[in-house]
Design a protein around this motif. Structure first.
Motif, short mmCIF file in Angstrom:
data_model
loop_
_atom_site.label_atom_id
_atom_site.label_comp_id
_atom_site.label_asym_id
_atom_site.label_seq_id
_atom_site.Cartn_x
_atom_site.Cartn_y
_atom_site.Cartn_z
N GLY A 13 0.83 -1.19 0.00
CA GLY A 13 0.00 0.00 0.00
C GLY A 13 0.86 1.24 0.00
O GLY A 13 1.42 1.62 1.03
N ALA A 14 1.02 1.84 -1.19
CA ALA A 14 1.81 3.08 -1.28
C ALA A 14 0.85 4.25 -1.15
O ALA A 14 0.86 5.17 -1.95
CB ALA A 14 2.57 3.12 -2.58
N GLY A 18 1.63 4.27 4.25
CA GLY A 18 2.63 3.37 3.66
C GLY A 18 3.78 4.15 3.06
O GLY A 18 4.96 3.82 3.26
N ILE A 35 4.78 -2.95 -2.36
CA ILE A 35 3.95 -3.92 -3.08
C ILE A 35 2.70 -3.19 -3.56
O ILE A 35 1.92 -2.69 -2.74
CB ILE A 35 3.57 -5.12 -2.19
N LEU A 36 2.55 -3.10 -4.88
CA LEU A 36 1.44 -2.35 -5.47
C LEU A 36 0.37 -3.32 -5.97
O LEU A 36 0.62 -4.51 -6.15
CB LEU A 36 1.96 -1.45 -6.59
N ALA A 84 -8.52 -0.74 6.52
CA ALA A 84 -8.96 -1.94 7.25
C ALA A 84 -9.78 -2.87 6.35
O ALA A 84 -9.62 -4.09 6.40
CB ALA A 84 -9.78 -1.52 8.47
N ALA A 90 -5.72 -8.40 1.10
CA ALA A 90 -4.34 -8.06 0.75
C ALA A 90 -3.38 -9.07 1.33
O ALA A 90 -2.47 -9.57 0.65
CB ALA A 90 -4.01 -6.66 1.25
N GLN A 108 -3.72 -0.72 10.52
CA GLN A 108 -5.14 -0.39 10.32
C GLN A 108 -5.75 0.25 11.56
O GLN A 108 -5.51 -0.18 12.70
CB GLN A 108 -5.93 -1.66 9.96
N GLY A 134 -0.15 11.95 10.83
CA GLY A 134 -1.13 12.37 9.85
C GLY A 134 -0.49 12.55 8.48
O GLY A 134 0.56 13.18 8.35
N ALA A 135 -1.11 11.96 7.47
CA ALA A 135 -0.62 12.13 6.10
C ALA A 135 -1.80 12.01 5.17
O ALA A 135 -2.80 11.37 5.48
CB ALA A 135 0.41 11.06 5.78
N ARG A 137 -2.91 12.08 0.65
CA ARG A 137 -2.44 12.12 -0.74
C ARG A 137 -2.98 13.37 -1.42
O ARG A 137 -4.18 13.62 -1.35
CB ARG A 137 -2.94 10.88 -1.49
N GLU A 268 -14.26 3.51 7.08
CA GLU A 268 -13.87 2.29 7.81
C GLU A 268 -14.89 1.97 8.90
O GLU A 268 -14.57 1.35 9.90
CB GLU A 268 -12.46 2.46 8.38
P1 NAP Z 1 -4.63 5.21 1.83
O1 NAP Z 1 -3.96 6.53 1.66
O2 NAP Z 1 -5.97 4.99 1.21
O3 NAP Z 1 -3.62 4.09 1.35
C1 NAP Z 1 -3.96 2.73 1.30
C2 NAP Z 1 -3.18 2.13 0.15
O4 NAP Z 1 -3.34 0.71 0.18
C3 NAP Z 1 -3.66 2.59 -1.23
O5 NAP Z 1 -2.54 3.07 -1.95
C4 NAP Z 1 -4.23 1.33 -1.87
O6 NAP Z 1 -4.00 1.24 -3.24
C5 NAP Z 1 -3.39 0.28 -1.17
N1 NAP Z 1 -3.92 -1.08 -1.26
C6 NAP Z 1 -5.11 -1.56 -0.85
N2 NAP Z 1 -5.22 -2.87 -1.14
C7 NAP Z 1 -4.07 -3.22 -1.75
C8 NAP Z 1 -3.57 -4.44 -2.29
N3 NAP Z 1 -4.27 -5.57 -2.25
N4 NAP Z 1 -2.34 -4.43 -2.85
C9 NAP Z 1 -1.61 -3.30 -2.90
N5 NAP Z 1 -2.02 -2.12 -2.41
C10 NAP Z 1 -3.24 -2.08 -1.83
O7 NAP Z 1 -4.82 4.87 3.39
P2 NAP Z 1 -4.05 5.49 4.65
O8 NAP Z 1 -4.61 6.83 4.95
O9 NAP Z 1 -2.59 5.32 4.51
O10 NAP Z 1 -4.61 4.53 5.79
C11 NAP Z 1 -4.10 3.22 6.04
C12 NAP Z 1 -4.59 2.83 7.45
O11 NAP Z 1 -3.94 3.69 8.39
C13 NAP Z 1 -6.09 3.05 7.64
O12 NAP Z 1 -6.64 2.05 8.44
C14 NAP Z 1 -6.16 4.39 8.34
O13 NAP Z 1 -7.32 4.56 9.13
C15 NAP Z 1 -4.90 4.33 9.21
N6 NAP Z 1 -4.39 5.65 9.59
C16 NAP Z 1 -4.16 6.62 8.64
C17 NAP Z 1 -3.66 7.85 9.03
C18 NAP Z 1 -3.40 8.95 8.03
O14 NAP Z 1 -3.06 10.07 8.42
N7 NAP Z 1 -3.49 8.73 6.74
C19 NAP Z 1 -3.38 8.10 10.40
C20 NAP Z 1 -3.60 7.09 11.32
C21 NAP Z 1 -4.12 5.86 10.90
P3 NAP Z 1 -4.90 2.00 -4.32
O15 NAP Z 1 -4.39 3.40 -4.32
O16 NAP Z 1 -4.60 1.24 -5.54
O17 NAP Z 1 -6.33 1.90 -3.84
#
Ligand code: NAP
Length: 309
Positions: A13-14, A18, A35-36, A84, A90, A108, A134-135, A137, A268
């Motif tokens: 998960g980039a 990630g 791993i994409l 999640a 995955a 997650q 916090g991050a 895209r 989620e």
């Molecule tokens: P995100 O930006 O949506 O990133 C998730 C990544 O996982 C996406 O790039 C997605 O790819 C990839 N993915 C999903 N299934 C896959 C698979 N089978 N193979 C390869 N890649 C796969 O999510 P996030 O914000 O980083 O959040 C991840 C977790 O961390 C969540 O549970 C969130 O609640 C938690 N969290 C996030 C933050 C934050 O600030 N962002 C803070 C605390 C906790 P696609 O782009 O192709 O869909």
């Protein structure tokens, strides 16, 4: 070089978190492979020339190695950095590559996905994480590091801290090994349930909940009852006080669930309020306000064409 340093971190998960982990580990000289999802995503990543991380307004590109789940090499350390609702599928796609004694670190939010993942990879040690970093895209292969925070990691089945925490230290990823990670995850889940769904239903910033003190207090009472019932009395203690503090401290922010709904993105919910209600039902605990909140939120999502799980 120690064994911990030599082991490659495979990062699935980039996305936001990630990428944040991958870049910081790679900068510290730790071997990293992304791993994409598909060969198409891999080709797009290569065309983009890597991942860009924006820090203090400055973007920098990092050309990290990447592959798909179909690559053959065994995986000894996997950071699962997807949402999640994607975690179980995955990890299942990588299960044949996970060596005996491999470690899987789960980023997650909420609860429920961790057990589903662990059941898919009984050969691996699953390490649970709870992060306040916090991050987000803001473009393809581009992530903004929005808020420095802290990450707690722990393993309810084995309290021994892994040697690779030294990798995180070198990478500047602020962390602690937690001897009660489940209490942390439950507490965070309860805070989320008391705040995020109401911000969606009232379409307001966190501070908007200052107009609804009785509703917040009632939910906190039921959530504390749930936590005590599932053997998490520490997570229940002074919950309402902390919820009020968080509402005040983040009054100007939109909650993550509010942002997801506003952008038409899947939430989620199943791993947050949905998990809380399912757990209450399993314990035959009646929590009428929490259940009503869940039903209202499910209707709200359905009306907007968003998944109910
Ligand atoms: P995100 O930006 O949506 O990133 C998730 C990544 O996982 C996406 O790039 C997605 O790819 C990839 N993915 C999903 N299934 C896959 C698979 N089978 N193979 C390869 N890649 C796969 O999510 P996030 O914000 O980083 O959040 C991840 C977790 O961390 C969540 O549970 C969130 O609640 C938690 N969290 C996030 C933050 C934050 O600030 N962002 C803070 C605390 C906790 P696609 O782009 O192709 O869909």
């Amino acid at each position: 070089m120690s064994d911990s340093n030599a082991t490659t971190w495979h990062i699935l998960g980039a996305g936001s978190l990630g990428s944040l982990w991958a870049v910081r580990l790679a900068r510290a000289g730790v071997p990293v492979r992304l791993i994409l999802r598909t060969p198409q995503r891999l080709a797009a990543y290569r065309r983009a020339g890597g991942l860009s991380l924006v820090e203090q307004g400055q973007a920098r590109r990092y050309s990290l190695d990447a592959e798909t789940a179909a690559a053959p090499a065994p995986i000894r350390r996997l950071l699962l950095a997807c949402k999640a609702y994607d975690a179980e599928d995955a990890v299942a796609s990588l299960a044949p590559r996970l060596a005996g004694g491999a470690e899987v670190i789960l980023l997650q939010n909420g609860l429920g996905s961790q057990d589903a993942v662990a059941a898919r990879v009984p050969q691996a040690r699953c390490i649970l994480a709870s992060s306040t970093e916090g991050a987000f895209r803001d473009g393809a292969w581009r992530v903004v590091f929005a808020g420095h925070g802290h990450t707690w990691l722990g393993d309810p089945l084995d309290l021994a801290a892994p040697a690779w925490l030294a990798d995180l230290q070198r990478a500047g990823i602020a962390h602690d090994w937690s001897l009660d990670i489940l209490a942390r995850l439950w507490r965070k889940l309860a805070l989320n349930c008391a705040i995020n769904p109401l911000t969606v239903l009232y379409d307001c910033r966190n501070g908007g909940l200052l107009q609804h003190p009785a509703e917040v207090a009632t939910l906190c009472g039921e959530l504390a009852e749930l936590l005590r019932c599932c053997g998490q009395p520490d997570a229940a203690s002074a919950l309402h006080d902390e919820v009020q503090r968080v509402i005040q401290a983040t009054a100007a922010n939109y909650s993550s669930m509010h942002q997801d709904v506003a952008l038409g993105r899947r939430t989620e919910i199943a791993y947050l309020l949905g998990h809380a209600c399912a757990t209450a039902r399993r314990h035959r605990l009646l929590l009428p306000h929490l259940e009503a909140l869940h039903q209202r939120l499910l209707r709200h999502l359905a009306e907007r064409g968003l998944p109910r799980h």
